[in-house]
Write a protein that holds these residues in place. Structure first.
Motif, PDB file in Angstrom:
ATOM      1  N   ARG A   1       0.476  -1.226   0.055  1.00 25.25           N
ATOM      2  CA  ARG A   1       0.007   0.013  -0.131  1.00 25.25           C
ATOM      3  C   ARG A   1       1.030   1.206  -0.100  1.00 25.25           C
ATOM      4  O   ARG A   1       1.769   1.237   0.698  1.00 25.25           O
ATOM      5  CB  ARG A   1      -0.888  -0.194   1.137  1.00 25.25           C
ATOM      6  N   ASP A   2       0.492   2.148  -0.827  1.00 29.42           N
ATOM      7  CA  ASP A   2       1.358   3.425  -0.879  1.00 29.42           C
ATOM      8  C   ASP A   2       0.755   4.454   0.290  1.00 29.42           C
ATOM      9  O   ASP A   2      -0.247   4.315   0.816  1.00 29.42           O
ATOM     10  CB  ASP A   2       1.218   4.172  -2.210  1.00 29.42           C
TER      11      ASP A   2
ATOM     12  N   GLY B   1      -5.615   7.766   3.814  1.00 27.29           N
ATOM     13  CA  GLY B   1      -6.884   7.638   3.765  1.00 27.29           C
ATOM     14  C   GLY B   1      -7.692   6.714   4.643  1.00 27.29           C
ATOM     15  O   GLY B   1      -8.731   7.089   5.272  1.00 27.29           O
ATOM     16  N   VAL B   2      -6.894   5.529   4.767  1.00 23.89           N
ATOM     17  CA  VAL B   2      -7.553   4.622   5.617  1.00 23.89           C
ATOM     18  C   VAL B   2      -7.570   4.989   7.355  1.00 23.89           C
ATOM     19  O   VAL B   2      -8.513   4.893   7.936  1.00 23.89           O
ATOM     20  CB  VAL B   2      -6.834   3.212   5.500  1.00 23.89           C
ATOM     21  N   ARG B   3      -6.559   5.405   7.537  1.00 28.56           N
ATOM     22  CA  ARG B   3      -6.567   6.047   9.152  1.00 28.56           C
ATOM     23  C   ARG B   3      -7.177   7.415   9.279  1.00 28.56           C
ATOM     24  O   ARG B   3      -7.310   7.675  10.333  1.00 28.56           O
ATOM     25  CB  ARG B   3      -4.734   6.304   9.302  1.00 28.56           C
ATOM     26  N   GLY B   4      -7.298   8.068   8.124  1.00 27.46           N
ATOM     27  CA  GLY B   4      -7.975   9.383   8.282  1.00 27.46           C
ATOM     28  C   GLY B   4      -7.144  10.544   8.810  1.00 27.46           C
ATOM     29  O   GLY B   4      -7.593  11.290   9.456  1.00 27.46           O
ATOM     30  N   ILE B   5      -5.847  10.446   8.444  1.00 32.91           N
ATOM     31  CA  ILE B   5      -4.794  11.487   8.894  1.00 32.91           C
ATOM     32  C   ILE B   5      -4.214  12.106   7.683  1.00 32.91           C
ATOM     33  O   ILE B   5      -4.473  11.585   6.394  1.00 32.91           O
ATOM     34  CB  ILE B   5      -4.028  10.894   9.608  1.00 32.91           C
ATOM     35  N   SER B   6      -3.318  13.263   7.774  1.00 29.54           N
ATOM     36  CA  SER B   6      -2.822  13.866   6.582  1.00 29.54           C
ATOM     37  C   SER B   6      -1.434  13.311   6.305  1.00 29.54           C
ATOM     38  O   SER B   6      -1.111  12.075   7.099  1.00 29.54           O
ATOM     39  CB  SER B   6      -2.411  15.293   7.131  1.00 29.54           C
TER      40      SER B   6
END
Length: 168
Positions: free
Chosen positions: A149-150, A156-161
């Protein structure tokens, strides 16, 4: 999860990994058939494999190509290499891949080299342990590539920047 639909405008190149001659002994004599394992890829992160069996080598290869086009997967690549280390196992085959600096080249052997070359990886350090059976090596290599995974996907999965992914 990473399945890809194939369209006619996609340019897929096929590569023969291994061919096996199978002999069946019958009352009338020996019957030879051929089993070919083939990988197809566009060189930009799409890869698939297939097994074709037929009475002639060319027919077995073409059947393998058709089967490979039916199970294409998308792989995350970053600047011609994989984003992080990855390991996978299929049957008795165990593969390990590590990203490499630009100019290192494709350090892999046999069936792994065919898969990595077809997917478009230019620089990687790869090692296969355990069984060298080409069928299992191809499946283990593709399984490892689908686990990659990049950073954008992880953010996106973790919901962080993206900055937080790299700096913690």
């Amino acid at each position: 999860m990473n399945k890809v639909k194939v369209y006619n405008d996609v340019e897929l190149k096929d590569r023969l990994v291994a061919i096996n001659r199978v002999t069946k002994v019958t009352k009338g004599g020996r019957t030879f058939t051929f089993a070919a394992i083939v990988v197809v890829g566009d060189g930009k992160g799409v890869i698939g494999y297939g097994l074709g069996k037929a009475g002639e080598v060319t027919a077995a290869i073409s059947k393998g190509v058709e089967a490979a086009k039916k199970n294409l997967v998308k792989v995350s690549l970053v600047k011609g290499t994989i984003p992080h280390e990855v390991e996978a196992r299929f049957g008795g085959s165990h593969v390990f891949m590590r990203p490499a600096a630009a100019g290192t080249g494709l350090v892999a052997g046999g069936a792994m080299r065919a898969v990595l070359d077809s997917v478009g990886v230019k620089d990687v350090l790869a090692k296969s342990k355990g069984s060298s059976n080409p069928h299992n090596l191809v499946k283990a290599t593709i399984e490892a590539l689908t686990e990659v995974r990049d950073a954008y996907t992880i953010a996106g999965v973790r919901g962080i920047s993206m900055e937080k992914v790299f700096n913690g």
